[in-house]
Scaffold this active site. Structure first.
Site, short mmCIF file in Angstrom:
data_model
loop_
_atom_site.label_atom_id
_atom_site.label_comp_id
_atom_site.label_asym_id
_atom_site.label_seq_id
_atom_site.Cartn_x
_atom_site.Cartn_y
_atom_site.Cartn_z
N GLU B 60 -19.72 58.36 8.83
CA GLU B 60 -19.93 57.57 10.04
C GLU B 60 -18.67 56.86 10.49
O GLU B 60 -18.40 56.74 11.69
CB GLU B 60 -21.07 56.57 9.82
CG GLU B 60 -22.45 57.19 9.78
CD GLU B 60 -22.77 57.91 8.48
OE1 GLU B 60 -21.96 57.82 7.53
OE2 GLU B 60 -23.82 58.56 8.41
N TYR B 88 -23.70 51.33 8.92
CA TYR B 88 -22.78 50.39 8.26
C TYR B 88 -21.46 50.99 7.79
O TYR B 88 -20.43 50.31 7.84
CB TYR B 88 -23.50 49.63 7.15
CG TYR B 88 -24.68 48.86 7.69
CD1 TYR B 88 -24.49 47.77 8.53
CD2 TYR B 88 -25.98 49.26 7.42
CE1 TYR B 88 -25.56 47.09 9.07
CE2 TYR B 88 -27.06 48.58 7.96
CZ TYR B 88 -26.85 47.49 8.79
OH TYR B 88 -27.91 46.83 9.33
N HIS B 129 -34.32 53.31 6.92
CA HIS B 129 -34.72 54.09 8.09
C HIS B 129 -35.57 53.26 9.06
O HIS B 129 -36.22 53.82 9.93
CB HIS B 129 -35.53 55.32 7.66
CG HIS B 129 -34.75 56.34 6.89
ND1 HIS B 129 -34.33 56.14 5.61
CD2 HIS B 129 -34.32 57.58 7.24
CE1 HIS B 129 -33.68 57.22 5.19
NE2 HIS B 129 -33.66 58.10 6.16
C1 LIG Z 1 -24.42 57.19 5.21
C2 LIG Z 1 -25.54 58.12 5.49
N1 LIG Z 1 -25.50 58.86 6.61
C3 LIG Z 1 -26.51 59.71 6.90
C4 LIG Z 1 -27.57 59.83 6.06
C5 LIG Z 1 -28.71 60.75 6.40
N2 LIG Z 1 -28.73 61.86 5.44
C6 LIG Z 1 -29.53 61.82 4.37
S1 LIG Z 1 -29.27 63.08 3.35
C7 LIG Z 1 -28.10 63.76 4.37
C8 LIG Z 1 -27.44 65.02 3.98
C9 LIG Z 1 -26.76 64.89 2.68
O1 LIG Z 1 -26.24 66.12 2.28
P1 LIG Z 1 -25.58 66.33 0.87
O2 LIG Z 1 -24.65 65.23 0.57
O3 LIG Z 1 -25.04 67.69 0.83
O4 LIG Z 1 -26.80 66.17 -0.16
P2 LIG Z 1 -28.13 67.06 -0.25
O5 LIG Z 1 -29.14 66.41 0.63
O6 LIG Z 1 -27.80 68.44 0.15
O7 LIG Z 1 -28.57 66.96 -1.67
C10 LIG Z 1 -27.94 62.96 5.49
C11 LIG Z 1 -27.02 63.25 6.60
C12 LIG Z 1 -27.57 59.03 4.90
N3 LIG Z 1 -28.58 59.08 4.02
N4 LIG Z 1 -26.55 58.20 4.63
#
Ligand SMILES: Cc1ncc(C[n+]2csc(CCOP(=O)(O)OP(=O)(O)O)c2C)c(N)n1
Ligand SMILES: [Mg+2]
Lengths: 381, 323
Positions: B60, B88, B129
């Site tokens: 972000e 944040y 959320h």
């Molecule tokens: C700082 C932040 N931005 C966005 C999100 C929303 N979000 C939750 S999981 C995710 C994808 C994460 O992907 P990855 O790190 O590859 O882990 P995976 O879910 O594949 O295990 C996102 C964008 C979040 N949880 N935290």
């Protein structure tokens, strides 16, 4: 003002990076593998693994039970018992292999998907479900099993893991820490800062990245132009790419990295090359962004069938063994189902619990206000 | 336009921006093929290409920081933060860089960046959320902060936000994404004007975003008891249209502010203070506030008890009328 075309810049290939090293490519040469998808044992001189039949069978048991637990949680979400579930389907070997590599005093810092690691740490699976049901935000004492709370904000926990590891060094202890994160999270500033701190302070932390090829709808190629494990070299510590669907390779490489860390060798980045077989969470619809054939092609590399094939081909387990594990997994499923269904809704005053360690006047006041307000309804109407 | 849900209305607003201004860009996580987790950007990458609707790396701070750079280069980025709790990591870029750039450059550079954030609760989600963090942004000089309460406002306010040469924090009440309404042919108000959405004589309910609907329900319920409540939808949290608020409160003599965010140091504190200054001799009661508690947003099984609802607002109305 002239504005240069972003399109042109984007289409230029990254210089000096051979195509076969791009992330997302299938099973590149540098992948550490000790068990082929067909269940054949291969040796790697850098990561020798002497393993008894008993341990192989117990790894198999963990893989099966963890998958069964996960399937039950998905079903419970469908039935409305959980608000959400993040399935680990396909990532069992990465989690069980790395989780089993830990010693009792080591400490794990998970994301929201490390149900298999939690299992290996001895955390009651029911404890994991509270936050997904919406009755708490964590629900276990992290210090009981040295398994930290799930962290939803991606990447944050890698810094906590690093700080914890810095504390281990200050204490001259021989413990090590493992920080889990995803391919998507690898882009976060926090993760890159964790790499920097871990490197500068030679902290005993193993960064365990499960590259499951997807971050919700974004492929790993959206995050990186080189294989993720190679990032480590720029920070000054080793990076290893391991077959994340090979529980033996994950076990051996993680054990090596943790031992290296506890003996003063500093951090290691392990990229477990695996695949998210299910949706990102139960709220997600992967048909919108990825092809069914891709998922199918990974099914052939399933972590459980390959260990089963190995046990069978080496004659290390018989029908009775597999039947017993299946029966045990059904019992687990039932226990989880009943446990979740009978989880009580919390008392609303939990809102005010534990906000601070010491009394806080405003919280005290608002709690009293809330209680008086709630009581004004009782007996009325 | 026909009846649209709020998420579709914002989608249409974004489409309009992409069609009419080649300098607009959409940047965010999963905004491309997936169309965002709430489908607000559905179909836009398909129609405008990957160079204008950009699935960014998951960072972000990176998204907002590079949006600032793109703005310096003449672009007009529209950033999506996936959920309230994930802004944040970008807070530093927003508060210390984005908000101050225009002033530091003595007006020589503009920061026409819109940051869309689904916010507030009520959808049974896990941690991070459901948060309402408007006060942080409204507290920061240099940012404009707005929040629509209905699809029509969502469509027009989005367009107006993108057209603004200042950074705008555009807060989308996610619990209202599925509400449907007609979109008018032209905007009725400018971006920072509040709207009296129900007239009344006895008390003014001040609300914005997700709580406007609740306050309208409260006013309807109170009407049955012979109490005529006025409801004002703030729409803009920075600047606040105090003239409209003042006129309403001077008419009714009483005000209750309702928001999901914690009451302590929330928008309600500022509104109560200003209205007390402006309407002191007209007030029959102190300005009361209904909102969240000084506690983390709770697990979803008790969010109903945390969020202001009909009963809690009516309770405050009773207290205000009792003076
Ligand atoms: C700082 C932040 N931005 C966005 C999100 C929303 N979000 C939750 S999981 C995710 C994808 C994460 O992907 P990855 O790190 O590859 O882990 P995976 O879910 O594949 O295990 C996102 C964008 C979040 N949880 N935290
Ligand atoms: Mg991933």
């Amino acid at each position: 003002m002239t504005v240069k075309s972003t399109a042109r810049a984007r289409k230029k290939a990254a210089p000096g990076v051979p195509d076969n090293l791009h992330a997302g490519k299938d099973a590149p040469a540098e992948l550490i593998q000790l068990l082929t998808p067909e269940g054949e044992r291969v040796e790697n001189p850098d990561y020798p693994l002497v393993i008894e039949a008993d341990e192989l069978r117990s790894l198999y048991r963990d893989l099966v039970l963890v998958r069964r637990f996960d399937a039950e949680a998905t079903a419970l979400q469908r039935q409305g018992e959980l608000g959400l579930w993040a399935s680990l389907l396909g990532q069992e070997a990465a989690q069980v292999g790395s989780g089993r590599a830990m010693r009792e005093n080591d400490y794990a810092f998970p994301t929201y998907r490390e149900h298999g690691v939690a299992w290996c740490r001895g955390v009651d699976p029911l404890n994991l479900l509270g936050m997904f049901r919406g009755v708490n935000h964590g629900g276990w004492d992290p210090n009981e099993k040295n398994f930290h709370l799930y962290t939803i904000v991606i990447g944050s926990q890698t810094l906590h893991a690093t700080g914890y590891a810095m504390g281990i060094t200050k204490d001259s202890a021989e413990d090590a820490v493992i920080a889990y994160f995803g391919d998507g999270a690898s882009s976060q500033g926090d993760v890159n800062e964790a790499f920097t701190f871990a490197s500068v302070y030679n902290a005993p932390v193993v960064f365990f990245c499960q590259n499951n090829q997807w971050a919700i709808s974004e492929p790993t190629t959206n995050q990186t132009k080189i294989p993720l494990y190679r990032r480590a070299s720029g920070f000054g510590f080793p990076g290893v790419r391991v077959d994340g669907n090979d529980v033996l390779a994950c076990l051996a490489v993680t054990r090596w990295a943790l031992d290296r860390a506890r003996n003063g060798g500093g951090p290691v980045l392990i990229e477990a090359f695996t695949y998210r077989m299910g949706a990102h969470t139960t709220s997600d619809d992967p048909t919108r962004y990825r092809a069914a054939e891709e998922t199918e092609s990974w099914r052939a590399k399933d972590p459980i069938s390959r260990l089963k094939a190995h046990l069978e081909r080496e004659g290390l387990a018989d029908e009775d063994f597999f039947a017993a594990i299946d029966a045990e997994s059904e019992t687990l499923g039932l226990r989880v189902r009943e446990g979740v269904r009978s989880m009580p809704d919390p008392d609303p005053t939990l809102i005010f619990d534990h906000v601070y360690a010491e009394p806080h006047a405003l919280v005290t006041e608002e709690r009293a206000e809330y209680v008086a307000y709630a009581e004004s309804f009782e007996g009325g109407e | 336009m026909s009846k649209l849900t709020m998420s579709k209305a914002i989608n249409e607003g974004l489409r309009h921006c992409l069609e009419t201004d080649p300098k607009t860009l959409i940047m965010g996580e999963d905004v491309g093929k997936l169309g965002g987790v709430f489908r607000v950007t559905d179909g836009l990458q398909k129609d405008f290409g990957e160079d204008r609707v950009i699935d960014t790396p998951l960072a972000e701070s990176g998204i907002v920081g590079t949006a600032i750079g793109l703005a310096l280069r003449g672009y007009r980025p529209i950033v999506e933060i996936q959920f309230d709790g994930f802004v944040y990591p970008a807070f530093d870029q927003i508060v210390t860089q984005l908000a101050k750039m225009h002033a530091r450059a003595l007006g020589h550079v503009k920061m026409p960046i819109t940051i869309r954030i689904p916010y507030a609760g009520g959808i049974g989600a896990v941690e991070h959320h459901s948060e309402s963090h408007e006060a942080y942004f409204a507290h920061t000089a240099g940012l404009r902060v707005v929040t629509p309460s209905n699809p029509d406002d969502a469509y027009w306010m989005l367009r107006q936000s993108v057209e603004s040469d200042d950074p705008v924090i555009f807060l989308e009440p996610k619990a209202r994404y599925w509400d449907k309404a007609e979109i008018s042919a032209a905007p009725a108000l400018d971006l920072h004007t509040a709207k009296v959405v129900r007239s009344g004589t006895d008390l003014t309910l001040l609300a914005y975003g997700p709580m406007v609907k609740v306050c309208l329900e409260v006013a309807a319920a109170a009407e049955e008891d012979g109490r005529h409540l006025e409801v004002v939808d703030l729409r803009s949290l920075s600047p606040v249209d105090f003239d409209t608020l003042e006129a309403s409160v001077k008419r009714t003599g009483r005000a209750v502010v309702v928001h999901e965010a914690p009451v302590f140091m929330g928008m309600g504190a500022e509104l109560a203070a200003r209205l007390t200054e402006r309407c002191f001799y007209h007030l029959e009661a102190p300005v009361l506030r209904v909102g969240g508690y000084h506690a983390p947003y709770p697990p979803s099984r008790v969010e109903e008890q945390y969020l202001p609802d009909l009963d809690r607002v009516l309770d405050a109305v009773d207290r205000a009328l009792a003076y």
